[in-house]
Write a protein that holds these residues in place. Structure first.
Motif, PDB file in Angstrom:
ATOM      1  N   HIS A 190       0.817  -1.204   0.000  1.00 21.02           N
ATOM      2  CA  HIS A 190       0.000   0.000   0.000  1.00 21.02           C
ATOM      3  C   HIS A 190       0.854   1.260   0.000  1.00 21.02           C
ATOM      4  N   ARG A 191       2.099   1.160   0.443  1.00 18.90           N
ATOM      5  CA  ARG A 191       2.995   2.307   0.362  1.00 18.90           C
ATOM      6  C   ARG A 191       3.416   2.559  -1.091  1.00 18.90           C
ATOM      7  N   VAL A 192       3.647   1.487  -1.833  1.00 18.02           N
ATOM      8  CA  VAL A 192       3.961   1.635  -3.259  1.00 18.02           C
ATOM      9  C   VAL A 192       2.767   2.223  -4.004  1.00 18.02           C
ATOM     10  N   GLN A 193       1.553   1.715  -3.686  1.00 19.33           N
ATOM     11  CA  GLN A 193       0.356   2.263  -4.320  1.00 19.33           C
ATOM     12  C   GLN A 193       0.181   3.739  -3.964  1.00 19.33           C
ATOM     13  N   SER A 194       0.569   4.102  -2.735  1.00 17.95           N
ATOM     14  CA  SER A 194       0.484   5.499  -2.332  1.00 17.95           C
ATOM     15  C   SER A 194       1.419   6.373  -3.169  1.00 17.95           C
ATOM     16  N   VAL A 195       2.594   5.845  -3.498  1.00 14.79           N
ATOM     17  CA  VAL A 195       3.534   6.597  -4.336  1.00 14.79           C
ATOM     18  C   VAL A 195       2.953   6.798  -5.732  1.00 14.79           C
ATOM     19  N   PHE A 196       2.390   5.729  -6.299  1.00 12.39           N
ATOM     20  CA  PHE A 196       1.792   5.857  -7.632  1.00 12.39           C
ATOM     21  C   PHE A 196       0.628   6.845  -7.608  1.00 12.39           C
ATOM     22  N   THR A 197      -0.213   6.748  -6.573  1.00 11.51           N
ATOM     23  CA  THR A 197      -1.328   7.690  -6.462  1.00 11.51           C
ATOM     24  C   THR A 197      -0.823   9.111  -6.277  1.00 11.51           C
ATOM     25  N   HIS A 254      -1.938   6.172   3.589  1.00 16.13           N
ATOM     26  CA  HIS A 254      -1.449   4.843   3.980  1.00 16.13           C
ATOM     27  C   HIS A 254      -1.311   4.724   5.492  1.00 16.13           C
ATOM     28  N   ARG A 255      -0.984   5.817   6.169  1.00 14.62           N
ATOM     29  CA  ARG A 255      -0.913   5.785   7.632  1.00 14.62           C
ATOM     30  C   ARG A 255      -2.318   5.633   8.225  1.00 14.62           C
ATOM     31  N   ALA A 256      -3.282   6.308   7.623  1.00 12.60           N
ATOM     32  CA  ALA A 256      -4.658   6.166   8.093  1.00 12.60           C
ATOM     33  C   ALA A 256      -5.167   4.748   7.892  1.00 12.60           C
ATOM     34  N   ILE A 257      -4.808   4.133   6.765  1.00 13.90           N
ATOM     35  CA  ILE A 257      -5.205   2.751   6.510  1.00 13.90           C
ATOM     36  C   ILE A 257      -4.561   1.823   7.531  1.00 13.90           C
ATOM     37  N   ASP A 258      -3.297   2.070   7.854  1.00 20.29           N
ATOM     38  CA  ASP A 258      -2.623   1.272   8.878  1.00 20.29           C
ATOM     39  C   ASP A 258      -3.387   1.308  10.201  1.00 20.29           C
ATOM     40  N   ARG A 259      -3.888   2.485  10.550  1.00 16.11           N
ATOM     41  CA  ARG A 259      -4.497   2.674  11.869  1.00 16.11           C
ATOM     42  C   ARG A 259      -5.984   2.327  11.909  1.00 16.11           C
ATOM     43  N   PHE A 260      -6.725   2.764  10.885  1.00 16.22           N
ATOM     44  CA  PHE A 260      -8.174   2.634  10.940  1.00 16.22           C
ATOM     45  C   PHE A 260      -8.734   1.547  10.013  1.00 16.22           C
ATOM     46  N   GLY A 261      -7.953   1.097   9.055  1.00 14.46           N
ATOM     47  CA  GLY A 261      -8.432   0.078   8.133  1.00 14.46           C
ATOM     48  C   GLY A 261      -8.940   0.661   6.831  1.00 14.46           C
ATOM     49  N   LEU A 262      -9.037  -0.192   5.838  1.00 13.93           N
ATOM     50  CA  LEU A 262      -9.399   0.224   4.491  1.00 13.93           C
ATOM     51  C   LEU A 262     -10.832   0.752   4.420  1.00 13.93           C
ATOM     52  N   PHE A 263     -11.758   0.066   5.083  1.00 15.99           N
ATOM     53  CA  PHE A 263     -13.168   0.435   5.003  1.00 15.99           C
ATOM     54  C   PHE A 263     -13.426   1.809   5.610  1.00 15.99           C
ATOM     55  N   VAL A 287      -7.337   3.715  -1.532  1.00 18.49           N
ATOM     56  CA  VAL A 287      -8.153   2.600  -1.063  1.00 18.49           C
ATOM     57  C   VAL A 287      -8.476   1.656  -2.215  1.00 18.49           C
ATOM     58  N   LEU A 288      -8.915   2.214  -3.331  1.00 21.23           N
ATOM     59  CA  LEU A 288      -9.282   1.390  -4.484  1.00 21.23           C
ATOM     60  C   LEU A 288      -8.096   0.590  -5.001  1.00 21.23           C
ATOM     61  N   ARG A 289      -6.977   1.251  -5.191  1.00 22.60           N
ATOM     62  CA  ARG A 289      -5.831   0.564  -5.778  1.00 22.60           C
ATOM     63  C   ARG A 289      -5.282  -0.503  -4.844  1.00 22.60           C
ATOM     64  N   THR A 290      -5.307  -0.230  -3.550  1.00 23.81           N
ATOM     65  CA  THR A 290      -4.843  -1.243  -2.594  1.00 23.81           C
ATOM     66  C   THR A 290      -5.773  -2.445  -2.605  1.00 23.81           C
ATOM     67  N   ALA A 291      -7.084  -2.172  -2.611  1.00 27.89           N
ATOM     68  CA  ALA A 291      -8.055  -3.263  -2.556  1.00 27.89           C
ATOM     69  C   ALA A 291      -8.023  -4.118  -3.813  1.00 27.89           C
ATOM     70  N   ARG A 292      -8.047  -3.471  -4.968  1.00 26.43           N
ATOM     71  CA  ARG A 292      -8.129  -4.271  -6.186  1.00 26.43           C
ATOM     72  C   ARG A 292      -6.831  -4.993  -6.494  1.00 26.43           C
ATOM     73  N   ALA A 293      -5.696  -4.449  -6.047  1.00 17.89           N
ATOM     74  CA  ALA A 293      -4.444  -5.178  -6.239  1.00 17.89           C
ATOM     75  C   ALA A 293      -4.443  -6.473  -5.431  1.00 17.89           C
ATOM     76  N   ARG A 294      -5.219  -6.508  -4.335  1.00 23.58           N
ATOM     77  CA  ARG A 294      -5.319  -7.700  -3.507  1.00 23.58           C
ATOM     78  C   ARG A 294      -6.403  -8.648  -4.009  1.00 23.58           C
ATOM     79  N   LEU A 295      -7.519  -8.081  -4.479  1.00 22.52           N
ATOM     80  CA  LEU A 295      -8.702  -8.898  -4.751  1.00 22.52           C
ATOM     81  C   LEU A 295      -8.795  -9.381  -6.190  1.00 22.52           C
ATOM     82  N   ILE A 296      -8.154  -8.681  -7.128  1.00 28.24           N
ATOM     83  CA  ILE A 296      -8.203  -9.129  -8.520  1.00 28.24           C
ATOM     84  C   ILE A 296      -7.167 -10.228  -8.723  1.00 28.24           C
ATOM     85  N   PRO A 297      -7.577 -11.371  -9.280  1.00 26.97           N
ATOM     86  CA  PRO A 297      -6.611 -12.451  -9.516  1.00 26.97           C
ATOM     87  C   PRO A 297      -5.566 -12.055 -10.547  1.00 26.97           C
ATOM     88  N   GLU A 298      -4.359 -12.601 -10.397  1.00 28.64           N
ATOM     89  CA  GLU A 298      -3.271 -12.244 -11.303  1.00 28.64           C
ATOM     90  C   GLU A 298      -3.576 -12.665 -12.729  1.00 28.64           C
TER      91      GLU A 298
END
Length: 427
Positions: free
Chosen positions: A149-156, A289-298, A341-352
């Motif tokens: 999610h830190r890498v996704q944060s850089v891209f975002t 990304h720090r907020a996601i670490d603390r409070f969660g994606l949702f 949030v979107l990029r972190t979630a879909r990178a996890r949930l979309i199959p390779e």
């Protein structure tokens, strides 16, 4: 003893090579996003400058985004079959050629229709390049594991930085005329192509999908819809983002009209509004990304979407330029956090497997409201544009609430995802 030293040296060399590859990916994303941002915000503004018609400006936004959706549906399977590097290289060169051809045509006396054609072409190329860059970003996230999610944060953040600079560049260049603007777009496109050429295609992680989706674009769309059906949490999240994107798109296309006609400022002020807003968005991405670490994606996604809905309503009620700019800034800040949030979630949930085709489907749904926003502005009376924004804010808020309620109903999926992937809570 020599053997451990050799192994250690190999590990250091491999790590340096990976860092170099990741840096090249960041640079590629930066140059391509900047070129796309300049075109996206400058084309409707250029049309408004040439025609002095809000209806034409809305039509330009509609024609710029509607073909993008077709490009998304067709580009996903193509990127699955070939390399993302090839896609970015080809789209950059075509965009540069298109900018120069438009410049030549305007010099020879062509009308506003040529700018509209260039907007359509540039929009389609931008979406194809975006999908390719997202495929690379997803693979980069998988490679770094817990720091995904830190890498996704850089891209975002890279995208938001482009949004910070792009509108400002477009607004300032238009003060000198369309020629300098189009030349700048061509130069940025050539630079992007050069960076893409330096990214090695033989590296295995650039080929994100091992088995390409067969058939025409509809086959890729069916694959993506199937993945959404099997992953309700992702489907609800994409639905929520489609709702808030309607608000974002409406402000994008209406901002030049509101700032120049209602608030009586120059075209440069339009670029300043979006640049200030993008700066706030960049700050939001930096802490997301720090907020996601603390409070969660949702929780972060819910709060960010609520901020976007509130900002849309506030922009319709703003009595002066300063408050309007503040409302747009709040909207962009919420959009930046939601994007992480979107990029972190879909990178996890979309199959390779068939990643780009599934990604194309999610992007298609999320971006579908943008041409609708252009159509609404084109058909709505310009004197009552703020009423349209108010109505949209209410509709978007209701739709977003429904989607997040559905997402909460599938919270078990989020819990499983976060337990299986500590990256969502670990730095």
């Amino acid at each position: 003893m020599p053997r451990p030293t050799t192994v250690h040296q190999r590990h250091r060399a491999a790590g340096a090579a990976d860092r170099d590859w990741l840096l090249r990916c960041y640079t590629l994303r930066a140059t391509d996003s900047l070129a796309a941002a300049v075109v996206m915000y400058a084309v409707p503004l250029l049309v408004l400058t040439l025609t002095h018609s809000p209806g034409w400006a809305g039509l330009a936004f509609l024609l710029e985004w509607l073909p993008r959706l077709a490009a998304i549906a067709g580009a996903g399977p193509v990127i699955d079959r070939y390399s993302p590097r090839t896609a970015v290289l080809a789209t950059s060169l075509l965009r540069g050629v298109g900018a120069l051809a438009t410049l030549i045509g305007l010099t020879l006396g062509a009308g506003v229709w040529l700018v509209l054609v260039f907007g359509v072409l540039a929009g389609m190329l931008a979406e194809a390049a975006y999908l390719a860059n997202e495929a690379v970003a997803a693979e980069a996230g998988r490679r770094v594991g817990e720091r995904a999610h830190r890498v996704q944060s850089v891209f975002t953040g890279t995208d938001q930085a482009a949004l910070l600079i792009g509108p400002l560049i477009g607004g300032l260049l238009l003060l000198a005329g369309p020629a300098l603007l189009l030349v700048t777009v061509a130069i940025l496109s050539v630079v992007t192509a050069s960076v893409a050429a330096s990214v090695r295609t033989h590296r295995p992680h650039l080929h994100v999908v091992s088995d390409p989706v067969a058939g025409h674009p509809l086959a890729g769309l069916a694959t993506g819809l199937g993945a959404l059906r099997r992953t309700p949490a992702l489907a609800w999240l994409v639905g929520a983002l489609a709702c808030v994107n309607l608000a974002s798109g409406l402000l994008q296309v209406s901002a030049p009209i509101t700032v120049t006609r209602t608030l009586h400022h120059s075209s440069a002020a339009v670029g300043a509004v979006w640049s200030i807003a993008a700066a706030l968005s960049l700050a939001a991405v930096a802490v997301a990304h720090r907020a996601i670490d603390r409070f969660g994606l949702f929780a972060v996604g819910t709060a960010s979407a609520a901020a976007m809905c509130t900002a849309t309503l506030a922009s319709a009620l703003a009595p002066n330029f300063s408050l309007y700019a503040a409302a747009v800034g709040l909207l962009m800040a919420g959009e930046g956090a939601v994007t992480v949030v979107l990029r972190t979630a879909r990178a996890r949930l979309i199959p390779e497997r068939a990643f780009a085709a599934t990604l194309a489907t999610t992007v298609l749904i999320v971006l579908a409201p943008l041409p609708l926003a252009g159509l609404l502005v084109a058909l709505w009376p310009a004197d009552h544009l703020r009423l349209l924004v108010t109505i949209t804010a209410v509709v978007v808020s209701a739709g977003t609430w429904a989607c997040f309620r559905g997402l909460h109903a599938h919270r078990a999926t989020w819990t499983v995802a976060e337990d299986a992937e500590p990256v969502l809570k670990a730095g």
